[in-house]
Design an enzyme around this catalytic site. Structure first.
Site, PDB file in Angstrom:
ATOM      1  N   ASP A 189      31.398  40.732  40.453  1.00  0.00           N
ATOM      2  CA  ASP A 189      30.592  40.628  41.667  1.00  0.00           C
ATOM      3  C   ASP A 189      30.446  41.962  42.391  1.00  0.00           C
ATOM      4  OD1 ASP A 189      29.591  38.100  42.097  1.00  0.00           O
ATOM      5  OD2 ASP A 189      31.439  37.331  42.980  1.00  0.00           O
TER       6      ASP A 189
HETATM    7  C1  GLC Z   1      35.760  36.449  42.337  1.00  0.00           C
HETATM    8  C2  GLC Z   1      34.558  35.546  42.201  1.00  0.00           C
HETATM    9  C3  GLC Z   1      34.057  35.494  40.787  1.00  0.00           C
HETATM   10  C4  GLC Z   1      33.883  36.870  40.233  1.00  0.00           C
HETATM   11  C5  GLC Z   1      35.138  37.696  40.390  1.00  0.00           C
HETATM   12  C6  GLC Z   1      34.958  39.125  39.956  1.00  0.00           C
HETATM   13  O1  GLC Z   1      36.851  35.862  41.726  1.00  0.00           O
HETATM   14  O2  GLC Z   1      34.846  34.255  42.666  1.00  0.00           O
HETATM   15  O3  GLC Z   1      32.845  34.784  40.705  1.00  0.00           O
HETATM   16  O4  GLC Z   1      33.529  36.760  38.891  1.00  0.00           O
HETATM   17  O5  GLC Z   1      35.518  37.704  41.740  1.00  0.00           O
HETATM   18  O6  GLC Z   1      34.202  39.876  40.837  1.00  0.00           O
HETATM   19  C1  GLC Z   2      34.252  40.362  47.078  1.00  0.00           C
HETATM   20  C2  GLC Z   2      35.436  40.332  46.140  1.00  0.00           C
HETATM   21  C3  GLC Z   2      35.112  39.639  44.853  1.00  0.00           C
HETATM   22  C4  GLC Z   2      34.447  38.322  45.114  1.00  0.00           C
HETATM   23  C5  GLC Z   2      33.268  38.472  46.067  1.00  0.00           C
HETATM   24  C6  GLC Z   2      32.666  37.138  46.406  1.00  0.00           C
HETATM   25  O1  GLC Z   2      33.250  41.140  46.553  1.00  0.00           O
HETATM   26  O2  GLC Z   2      35.889  41.619  45.839  1.00  0.00           O
HETATM   27  O3  GLC Z   2      36.297  39.469  44.121  1.00  0.00           O
HETATM   28  O4  GLC Z   2      33.982  37.821  43.920  1.00  0.00           O
HETATM   29  O5  GLC Z   2      33.697  39.088  47.254  1.00  0.00           O
HETATM   30  O6  GLC Z   2      31.450  37.261  47.034  1.00  0.00           O
END
Ligand code: GLC
Ligand code: GLC
Length: 814
Positions: free
Chosen positions: A487
């Site tokens: 993300d």
């Molecule tokens: C969080 C989110 C997931 C994403 C991950 C890596 O765990 O819930 O959807 O893949 O972060 O950014």
């Molecule tokens: C932030 C976190 C990530 C998560 C995201 C959800 O970027 O670092 O882990 O997946 O929020 O929107």
């Protein structure tokens, strides 16, 4: 250092010291009414939605930690001494303390000045209430004259509004106190048709519903005035902060015991039957009263507790293993499976790191969570799949999130995370492999929850695959969109405004930045789809998928391979990321795991190269970091990944979700020792001894462990709600122990450590109980199977006839 110990036969973790490094929590409830509870009774409750129907208050980010909970106070009426039998909130040093977290319940036992207390908290199946079963025993030689107080603080339902809209909220709080029951009815007189009730099995000596009258102005929960003086004021809240507190007087002779039950519940009334008498403003309490009559009886409480226990025995019983390693056994048999169920219930909404007001259900998260619970609750998994796929966009894409109450896609977050739809293919295929329920593919499902758009689920999957093919970039790799699984890899965002969301702000057209990770995921999805297409006799489909996957593979070797590992992406300038050409972010974990899982490089030796590079550059004793070298500064063109200080979260933290992909990849290339070694590095039970460093609960996975660039390397954060739960469960049970559902039957193909002589397992699969015994006779990974005494070809056990209930499997590894 440990703060407790596993009691595997009771399926409990026993915390023996109240001041754990962080609140070590547990969950209550499994259907509609839920609660979080810490080892010192902190936490809160809600009905279905942690944001919109929150029953009680909890203060995140508070000092001291863990404020707000299901509190109890005991007072010795002769001396005036008072304490909390759950330690918080008074923090009086108890003579004995123990907290047992089990599946759906928590028992906190303590002793102080000869008074033993045991409080059992749980939510009975099928009910919207929680029971606090409190047993007090006078262990001293003299009689005890005690007061027992309960205390909760009501949330005014919408948890977000509750912490922001004070000008309104200080005026709306309302309660009723009738027959010793405290009813919370804020907003019931207008548009709400639900209320909460808080009751006690005993005749009350008094009660409180005004917070400041209970605590005293400028006092905290650690020294309430009413508890200190032992004198209730019996007040009725109007506005401000309504609370619920009962005061019960208890006289215990030496050696005597007494049970007191508290019930906190949620009740809805139909709109035209809200008031009693009709036309009044008084809550119609008929159904609540009926429920209370039943549940305030100790015998009934015991009975429903037993039922809860049975329910979990049944769920966990679907797969039980006995291996040479106790950490594996307890995680597989109890805690990892339990955590998977909690992620089913909570998604990413409510934990001690997720406020319950932030996120809905993630499209990709929910599909991955499914991999961990589908064997326990296949019917509910089916329902989940149909809910998720009904939010899918017509173009095959997906809303990134949807709301649990409405089950609609969330417009604020929107779409354009280009990996999202592919996870639906993985979720559906896992469901079909587990259940053999091919009918789900013919279910008519809407797009974007729009009537008239219904199509068979199979077509939804086809559109998901097509979505990638229609979004290829300059190298023919999949365009990344807002982000892929990571993300925080926001290659189109270019945000320079503080506070802006990296996920929803996009300043670039998105026609250049590409993801090698999605390429790997795409190939994996194609394989799953091909398996489905084959069963449906869809020859055209198979051909298309095989061709698309083969082309993608070529593209990966041409543009996604760096010589020693898979590259990660191309940015908006067309520059490579995750390559020797980069000075930071030279190698990323995600494509190594995902591409090898998809079979890339298994034949030509590149898979081994990629995995050796992971071992060399990314592996630490605490797990495998996400990338190296960490980003030392903020890069506008990379986005949130570079916003985190080095070693945390996506910026080179040990993002545990990705570690099992490497474990699976190691199993795919036949290196059981390596796979298991990685498994143990992040296994919370195996890390129990270093709890003072790890900090989070030793019985569940955390999303992140600080990486080697961090000052606090080895410290975990964001426990409980993480895709780590499902993927570790898959890695250990399906790939290392090798018990894997396939479309055609259960496969047994272990890739276990060389030192293991074997293991035993029982697995329920499609109505049959498989009793599996694995014996190692050689050092390799070749497996031969004997099924009910007869040897079979291959490693997939043919489905037995309908009458067969038990199948005995002997696997020999040579
Ligand atoms: C969080 C989110 C997931 C994403 C991950 C890596 O765990 O819930 O959807 O893949 O972060 O950014
Ligand atoms: C932030 C976190 C990530 C998560 C995201 C959800 O970027 O670092 O882990 O997946 O929020 O929107």
């Amino acid at each position: 250092m440990k703060f407790g110990t596993f009691d595997d036969s009771a399926r409990e973790y026993v915390i023996t010291q109240p001041d754990t490094p962080l609140p070590w929590i547990n969950y209550l409830g499994s259907e509609a009414y839920f609660g979080l509870i810490s080892n010192t009774a902190g936490g809160y409750s809600f009905y279905k939605d942690a944001r919109l129907r929150r029953l009680t208050r909890y203060r995140y980010n508070n000092a001291p930690l863990d404020m707000g909970g299901r509190y109890l106070y005991l007072r010795d009426n002769n001396t005036g001494t008072y304490w909390s039998p759950t330690w918080m909130p008074t923090r009086v040093d108890l003579d004995e303390y123990e907290c047992r977290h089990g599946q759906g319940y928590t028992i906190i036992t303590s002793q102080f000045n000869g008074i033993k207390s045991s409080a059992r908290y749980f939510v009975p199946l099928g009910e919207s209430l929680e029971i606090w079963q409190v047993t007090l025993t006078n262990k001293s030689a003299s009689d005890a004259d005690l007061s027992l107080f309960s205390a909760i603080e009501f949330c005014l339902w919408d948890a977000n509004d509750d912490v922001t809209n004070f000008q309104r909220n200080y005026s709306i709080g309302q309660v009723e106190i009738v027959d010793d029951v405290i009813y919370h009815k804020t907003e019931y007189r207008e548009r709400r048709d639900h209320f909460a009730y808080f009751a006690c099995s005993e005749k009350l000596a008094g009660f409180e519903t005004i917070r400041e009258d209970f605590l005293g102005a400028y006092r905290g929960w650690d020294e309430p005035c009413v508890v200190e003086t032992g004198k209730s004021v019996n007040t009725e809240a109007h506005g401000w902060q309504p609370i619920g507190s009962h005061h019960v007087k208890i006289y215990l002779k030496a050696g005597e015991s007494k049970q007191i039950i508290f019930i906190l519940g949620y009740q809805e009334n139909s709109k035209d039957d809200k008031f009693d008498p009709p036309g009044s403003q008084v809550i119609n309490k008929k159904s609540a009263k009926k429920t209370l009559e039943k549940y305030l009886q100790p015998a009934h409480a015991d009975k429903v507790f037993e039922e809860l226990h049975e329910y979990w025995t049944e769920l966990l019983g679907k797969l039980q293993v006995s291996t040479p390693d106790e950490h594996t056994n307890r995680m597989v048999n109890i805690w990892n499976a339990y955590q998977c169920m909690v992620t089913f219930n909570m998604s990413r909404s409510a934990s001690y790191f997720e406020s319950g007001i932030g996120r809905g259900m993630g499209f990709r998260d929910s599909n991955q969570d499914l991999l961990g619970f589908v064997h326990m609750i296949p019917e509910r998994a089916r329902e989940r799949i149909l809910d998720i796929s009904a939010t899918q966009l017509k173009n095959g894409g997906a809303f990134h999130q949807y709301q649990p109450l409405t089950k609609r896609g969330n417009n604020d977050v929107g779409s354009g995370f280009n990996d999202d739809p592919l996870w639906l293919v993985l979720g559906v295929s896992a469901y079909v492999k587990e259940t053999g329920d091919w009918s789900i593919l013919d279910e008519e499902v809407q797009y974007e929850n729009e009537a008239g758009t219904e199509c068979p689920l199979y077509e939804h999957l086809q559109r998901a695959v097509q979505y990638t093919l229609e979004r290829l970039g300059p190298h023919d790799l999949p365009l990344i969109g807002r982000a892929d699984w990571n993300d925080c890899l926001n290659l189109n965002c270019f945000s320079d405004t503080p506070g802006q969301s990296f996920q929803t702000t996009t300043n670039k057209e998105g026609k250049v930045a590409e993801s090698v990770f999605i390429a790997g995921l795409f190939m994996l999805a194609c394989q799953e789809m091909a398996g489905i297409a084959k069963h449906r006799g869809d020859k055209v489909g198979i051909e298309k998928l095989t061709k698309a996957s083969a082309e993608m593979e070529k593209t990966v070797w041409a543009a996604g391979w760096d010589g020693d590992w898979f590259r990660r992406a191309y940015d908006d300038f067309g520059h490579v990321l995750g390559s020797k050409e980069n000075s930071e972010g030279r190698i990323f974990i995600e494509p190594q795991g995902m591409c090898v899982m998809a079979g890339l490089g298994v034949e030509n030796g590149n898979a081994l190269k990629a995995l050796d590079s992971v071992a060399e550059h990314l592996a630490t004793p605490h797990g495998i970091v996400l990338q190296q070298p960490a980003f030392s500064q903020y890069y506008l063109h990379l986005g949130e990944i570079s916003s985190y200080p080095p070693g945390y979260k996506e910026n080179a933290g040990i993002f545990c979700h990705t570690n099992p992909w490497v474990m699976i990849a190691e199993a795919v290339v036949g290196r059981g020792d390596k796979a298991f070694d990685y498994y143990q590095r992040i296994n919370p039970s195996a890390r129990e001894e270093i709890s003072e460093l790890h900090k989070c609960e030793p019985y569940v996975y955390a999303q992140m462990i600080a990486g080697k660039d961090a000052a606090t390397h080895g410290e975990a954060k964001n426990s409980w709600l993480t895709g780590t739960a499902a993927w570790n469960y898959v890695a250990i049970t399906q790939n290392i122990l090798g018990i894997q559902p396939t479309f055609d039957g259960l496969q047994v193909k272990p890739v276990i450590p060389s030192a293991w002589k074997g293991f035993e397992a029982t697995r329920s699969f499609r109505g049959v109980r498989y009793e599996i015994s694995v014996v190692r006779e050689g050092t390799g990974n070749s497996v031969t199977l004997e099924v009910d005494g007869k040897s079979i070809d291959g490693t997939v056990i043919p489905l037995p006839n309908k009458e067969t209930k038990i199948v005995k499997v002997k696997a020999v590894i040579r």
